[in-house]
Design an enzyme around this catalytic site. Structure first.
Site, short mmCIF file in Angstrom:
data_model
loop_
_atom_site.label_atom_id
_atom_site.label_comp_id
_atom_site.label_asym_id
_atom_site.label_seq_id
_atom_site.Cartn_x
_atom_site.Cartn_y
_atom_site.Cartn_z
NE ARG A 141 -13.55 -8.35 3.76
CZ ARG A 141 -14.54 -8.00 3.44
NH1 ARG A 141 -14.61 -8.76 1.93
NH2 ARG A 141 -15.64 -8.27 3.71
CG HIS A 187 -18.12 -10.62 8.46
ND1 HIS A 187 -17.22 -9.48 8.61
CD2 HIS A 187 -18.60 -10.84 6.59
CE1 HIS A 187 -17.57 -8.82 7.65
NE2 HIS A 187 -18.61 -9.28 6.79
CD GLN A 201 -22.87 -7.91 6.53
OE1 GLN A 201 -22.16 -7.65 6.06
NE2 GLN A 201 -24.13 -7.84 7.11
CG ASP A 208 -23.18 -14.67 2.63
OD1 ASP A 208 -22.83 -14.72 1.71
OD2 ASP A 208 -22.35 -15.70 3.30
CB CYS A 220 -23.97 -10.01 4.42
SG CYS A 220 -23.36 -12.28 3.59
NE ARG A 276 -20.92 -4.63 7.50
CZ ARG A 276 -19.90 -5.63 7.01
NH1 ARG A 276 -19.67 -5.16 5.67
NH2 ARG A 276 -18.03 -5.15 7.30
N1 CP Z 1 -20.49 -8.17 3.67
C1 CP Z 1 -19.51 -7.71 3.19
O1 CP Z 1 -18.52 -8.03 3.73
O2 CP Z 1 -19.17 -7.03 1.89
P1 CP Z 1 -17.40 -6.79 0.96
O3 CP Z 1 -17.02 -8.47 0.86
O4 CP Z 1 -18.31 -6.42 0.50
O5 CP Z 1 -16.64 -5.61 2.06
#
Ligand code: CP
Length: 326
Positions: free
Chosen positions: A108, A135, A138, A231, A272, A312
């Site tokens: 990430r 992403h 997601q 978002d 998300c 997730r």
């Molecule tokens: N939706 C998402 O990626 O959450 P986090 O940033 O908590 O991983």
């Protein structure tokens, strides 16, 4: 599991066929049912998984960690400041070292090119846990949640309302087109998606029966939507844009009125997460007006945000099992 997934990295949805995406969703549903039934198959038994994070995370980090442990793998969290990555060692060198020790790598971070370079040099599957552009894990959780609600995804309409240029919007556009869904990006003109991406998505949609509409009109965008998706208004790294986004995106806040203006009583609300839906967080208190969804919608009967968050786990597990599992 199709042989085509084995050994692959999962970096962006553009790299995968509609059948491969549907296969990952079916695997996620199967793994979810097995976990609920207490069935443990340990499909990643003995594997070591690196979890490399340049940015903070709750859901993605926890989903990868729990998915590893559920399937018998060992997860190792490597935070930005814990290793030499990007400071004393290049991405390519880090990839080659991690690939000699780990069986799979989650990343990430900021630049999408970083995860592409990791995948090029690691020699093991690399999974994108979010970059500035995409992403993809997601998206799998988003549409698994819709599949659980509505069944067959083809023909379903998802309206994303907010910043149309971020990684979530990009992934929704591509993923929905691949699955024959109708995607609406509802954003002010200044935050419409990149032209080249829109053109690529329209070409995909033309071959699957899906469609893409990019509009500044909330009424046009949400009419007939099965899901309205929000978002945060400023992504990680865009904190200096918050004041501007409050002004620009204020009219795009998800309200009960907007939910009812779809004309469908069964429309669900997706996000998300994390979400600004009340004034209870530090950032909300520092930035009055930053609120992409009314609390009444977030906490209301149409909200599926915590089912989506749970998914997730199951979808990330499917990505790891599908590409690396026994
Ligand atoms: N939706 C998402 O990626 O959450 P986090 O940033 O908590 O991983």
């Amino acid at each position: 599991m199709a042989a085509t997934l084995k050994g692959r990295s999962f970096l962006k949805l553009l790299d995968f066929t509609p059948d491969e995406i549907r296969e990952l969703l079916a695997l996620a549903a199967d793994l979810k049912a097995k976990k609920k039934a207490g069935v443990r198959e340990r499909k990643l038994d003995g594997r070591n998984i690196a979890l490399l994070f340049e940015k903070p995370s709750t859901r993605t980090r926890c989903a990868f960690t729990v998915a590893c442990i559920d399937e018998g793998a060992h997860p190792e969290y490597l935070g930005k400041s814990d290793i030499q990555f990007g400071k004393k060692e290049t991405v390519a060198d880090t990839a080659r070292v991690l690939g000699r020790m780990f069986d799979g790598i989650e990343f990430r971070g900021f630049a999408h090119q970083t995860v592409e370079t990791l995948a090029e040099y690691a020699g093991v599957p690399v999974w994108n846990g979010l970059t500035d552009d995409w992403h993809p894990t997601q998206f799998l959780a988003d549409v698994l949640t819709m599949r659980e609600e509505f069944g067959d995804l083809a023909g379903q309409t998802l309206a994303y309302v907010g910043d149309g240029r971020n990684n979530v919007a990009n992934s929704l556009m591509v993923g929905c087109a691949k699955l024959g869904m109708h995607c609406r990006i509802v954003s002010p003109d200044t935050l419409h998606p990149e032209h080249d991406l829109v053109a690529a998505v329209e070409e995909i949609a033309a071959s699957t029966g899906g469609s893409l509409v990019v509009t500044s009109s909330v009424d046009e965008g949400v009419a007939g939507a099965d899901a309205i998706y929000a978002d945060v208004w400023a992504s990680m790294g865009e904190e200096d844009l918050i004041a501007d986004r409050i002004r620009t995106l204020g009219p795009y806040k998800i309200t009960e009125k907007m939910m009812s203006s779809t004309g469908k009583s069964g429309t669900i609300f997706l996000h998300c997460l994390p979400a600004f839906h009340n004034l209870d967080t530090e950032v909300s208190k520092q930035n009055p007006g930053i609120q992409e969804v009314e609390d009444e919608v977030f906490e209301g009967p149409q909200s599926r945000v915590f089912d989506q968050a749970e998914n997730r786990l199951h979808t990330i597990k499917a990505v790891m099992v599908g590409t690396l599992g026994n």
